[in-house]
Scaffold this motif. Structure first.
Motif, PDB file in Angstrom:
ATOM      1  N   GLU A 173      78.532  51.568  39.975  1.00  0.00           N
ATOM      2  CA  GLU A 173      79.871  51.264  39.854  1.00  0.00           C
ATOM      3  C   GLU A 173      80.887  52.300  39.794  1.00  0.00           C
ATOM      4  N   ASP A 174      80.540  53.486  39.583  1.00  0.00           N
ATOM      5  CA  ASP A 174      81.471  54.629  39.529  1.00  0.00           C
ATOM      6  C   ASP A 174      81.877  55.195  41.015  1.00  0.00           C
ATOM      7  N   GLY A 175      81.101  54.676  42.042  1.00  0.00           N
ATOM      8  CA  GLY A 175      81.294  55.041  43.343  1.00  0.00           C
ATOM      9  C   GLY A 175      80.144  55.964  43.924  1.00  0.00           C
ATOM     10  N   ARG A 176      79.414  56.518  43.036  1.00  0.00           N
ATOM     11  CA  ARG A 176      78.399  57.356  43.512  1.00  0.00           C
ATOM     12  C   ARG A 176      77.080  56.780  44.419  1.00  0.00           C
ATOM     13  N   ARG A 177      76.538  57.330  45.256  1.00  0.00           N
ATOM     14  CA  ARG A 177      75.313  56.729  46.054  1.00  0.00           C
ATOM     15  C   ARG A 177      74.387  56.284  44.963  1.00  0.00           C
ATOM     16  N   LYS A 223      55.642  69.782  52.881  1.00  0.00           N
ATOM     17  CA  LYS A 223      56.351  69.448  51.698  1.00  0.00           C
ATOM     18  C   LYS A 223      57.107  68.223  52.317  1.00  0.00           C
ATOM     19  N   VAL A 224      57.001  67.040  51.412  1.00  0.00           N
ATOM     20  CA  VAL A 224      57.641  65.773  51.489  1.00  0.00           C
ATOM     21  C   VAL A 224      58.763  65.747  50.398  1.00  0.00           C
ATOM     22  N   PRO A 225      60.111  65.466  51.322  1.00  0.00           N
ATOM     23  CA  PRO A 225      61.124  65.095  50.208  1.00  0.00           C
ATOM     24  C   PRO A 225      60.914  63.954  49.501  1.00  0.00           C
ATOM     25  N   ARG A 226      61.647  64.289  48.146  1.00  0.00           N
ATOM     26  CA  ARG A 226      61.581  63.130  47.128  1.00  0.00           C
ATOM     27  C   ARG A 226      62.884  62.235  47.067  1.00  0.00           C
ATOM     28  N   VAL A 227      62.920  61.145  46.906  1.00  0.00           N
ATOM     29  CA  VAL A 227      64.334  60.312  47.013  1.00  0.00           C
ATOM     30  C   VAL A 227      64.448  59.575  45.408  1.00  0.00           C
ATOM     31  N   ARG A 228      65.616  59.831  44.751  1.00  0.00           N
ATOM     32  CA  ARG A 228      65.923  59.153  43.609  1.00  0.00           C
ATOM     33  C   ARG A 228      66.660  57.860  43.707  1.00  0.00           C
ATOM     34  N   ASP A 229      66.314  56.748  43.039  1.00  0.00           N
ATOM     35  CA  ASP A 229      67.056  55.466  43.106  1.00  0.00           C
ATOM     36  C   ASP A 229      67.752  55.467  41.726  1.00  0.00           C
ATOM     37  N   ARG A 230      69.012  55.568  41.638  1.00  0.00           N
ATOM     38  CA  ARG A 230      69.817  55.633  40.325  1.00  0.00           C
ATOM     39  C   ARG A 230      70.002  54.046  40.044  1.00  0.00           C
ATOM     40  N   SER A 231      69.943  53.357  40.888  1.00  0.00           N
ATOM     41  CA  SER A 231      70.292  51.771  40.512  1.00  0.00           C
ATOM     42  C   SER A 231      69.123  51.217  39.770  1.00  0.00           C
ATOM     43  N   GLY A 232      67.904  51.693  39.946  1.00  0.00           N
ATOM     44  CA  GLY A 232      66.572  51.076  39.211  1.00  0.00           C
ATOM     45  C   GLY A 232      65.929  50.057  40.116  1.00  0.00           C
ATOM     46  N   LEU A 281      67.850  57.266  54.067  1.00  0.00           N
ATOM     47  CA  LEU A 281      69.370  57.412  53.311  1.00  0.00           C
ATOM     48  C   LEU A 281      70.440  56.563  54.039  1.00  0.00           C
ATOM     49  N   GLU A 282      70.326  56.812  55.212  1.00  0.00           N
ATOM     50  CA  GLU A 282      71.607  56.038  56.000  1.00  0.00           C
ATOM     51  C   GLU A 282      71.611  54.549  55.823  1.00  0.00           C
ATOM     52  N   GLN A 283      70.163  54.163  55.407  1.00  0.00           N
ATOM     53  CA  GLN A 283      70.081  52.588  55.450  1.00  0.00           C
ATOM     54  C   GLN A 283      70.505  52.168  54.127  1.00  0.00           C
ATOM     55  N   TYR A 284      70.805  53.114  53.079  1.00  0.00           N
ATOM     56  CA  TYR A 284      71.263  52.677  51.684  1.00  0.00           C
ATOM     57  C   TYR A 284      72.440  53.327  51.383  1.00  0.00           C
ATOM     58  N   ALA A 285      73.214  54.157  52.441  1.00  0.00           N
ATOM     59  CA  ALA A 285      74.537  54.601  52.368  1.00  0.00           C
ATOM     60  C   ALA A 285      75.408  53.765  51.734  1.00  0.00           C
ATOM     61  N   ASP A 286      75.448  52.471  52.177  1.00  0.00           N
ATOM     62  CA  ASP A 286      76.612  51.587  51.590  1.00  0.00           C
ATOM     63  C   ASP A 286      76.203  50.979  50.027  1.00  0.00           C
ATOM     64  N   LYS A 287      75.065  51.489  49.716  1.00  0.00           N
ATOM     65  CA  LYS A 287      74.768  50.746  48.189  1.00  0.00           C
ATOM     66  C   LYS A 287      75.038  51.961  47.144  1.00  0.00           C
ATOM     67  N   THR A 288      76.026  51.466  46.556  1.00  0.00           N
ATOM     68  CA  THR A 288      76.759  52.549  45.444  1.00  0.00           C
ATOM     69  C   THR A 288      76.488  52.081  44.049  1.00  0.00           C
TER      70      THR A 288
END
Length: 183
Positions: A53-57, A80-89, A44-51
């Motif tokens: 348009e509305d400023g959300r991660r 249990k393995v955590p899941r990650v959601r990519d909102r940018s597509g 998640l730190e690798q993609y912390a700067d990827k936001t």
């Protein structure tokens, strides 16, 4: 009729549990969970700067995948393995290096299978042998699975035999002799 010489190690009754064994499994479960969480934090730190348009991660944590078990030397361990959601597509996904998506057995169990084969355990007796070594949790190794693994080992051995040794230099001794036990 099976001529198996395997002796089953007595396992505790299904109702009774071995406190030390349960403590080890709980410790393993907790340690795996912490390690996977650390992997996720790094991801998640690798993609912390990827936001967006509305400023959300754009890449956020999104719960867990369904719980599954992994066969280990101390028995089945629920993970249990955590899941990650990519909102940018963009198709960004998290895959744990510690717990790959289709991991069913720990490497120590995978290494035990060829060892049993080399010791002469027949493919039909693997289930019984692993149950004697690992308890009733040792499941999923049918004769067909062992035969498929044996074929894979044979292919790997054939590749190993065909490797090029032209650029290698080896020193060897050749000894020849006859031993006779004549009275």
């Amino acid at each position: 009729m099976s001529n198996s010489t395997l002796q089953a190690v007595t396992q505790p009754d299904a109702g009774a549990t071995d406190p030390l064994h349960e403590l080890l499994r709980k410790g393993a479960r907790d340690l795996i969970a912490k390690a996977v969480e650390a992997e996720l934090s790094t991801f998640l730190e690798q993609y912390a700067d990827k936001t967006l348009e509305d400023g959300r991660r754009a890449v956020v944590r999104n719960g867990y995948l369904p719980e599954r078990t992994v066969q280990t030397g101390i028995g089945d361990v629920a993970v249990k393995v955590p899941r990650v959601r990519d909102r940018s597509g963009d198709g960004i996904t998290f895959s744990s290096a510690l717990l790959p998506p289709y991991l069913k057995r720990a490497r120590s169990i995978e290494e035990l299978i060829p060892w049993l084969y080399l010791k002469g355990v027949s493919t039909g007796d693997y289930q019984e042998a692993l149950a004697a070594l690992l308890g009733d949790q040792a499941k999923g190794l049918s004769a067909n699975t062992v035969s498929r693994l044996k074929k894979q080992w044979e292919d790997e051995h054939a590749d190993w035999q065909k490797r090029d040794l032209a650029d290698q230099r080896y020193v060897y001794w050749w000894a020849d002799g006859v031993y006779s036990n004549v009275r």
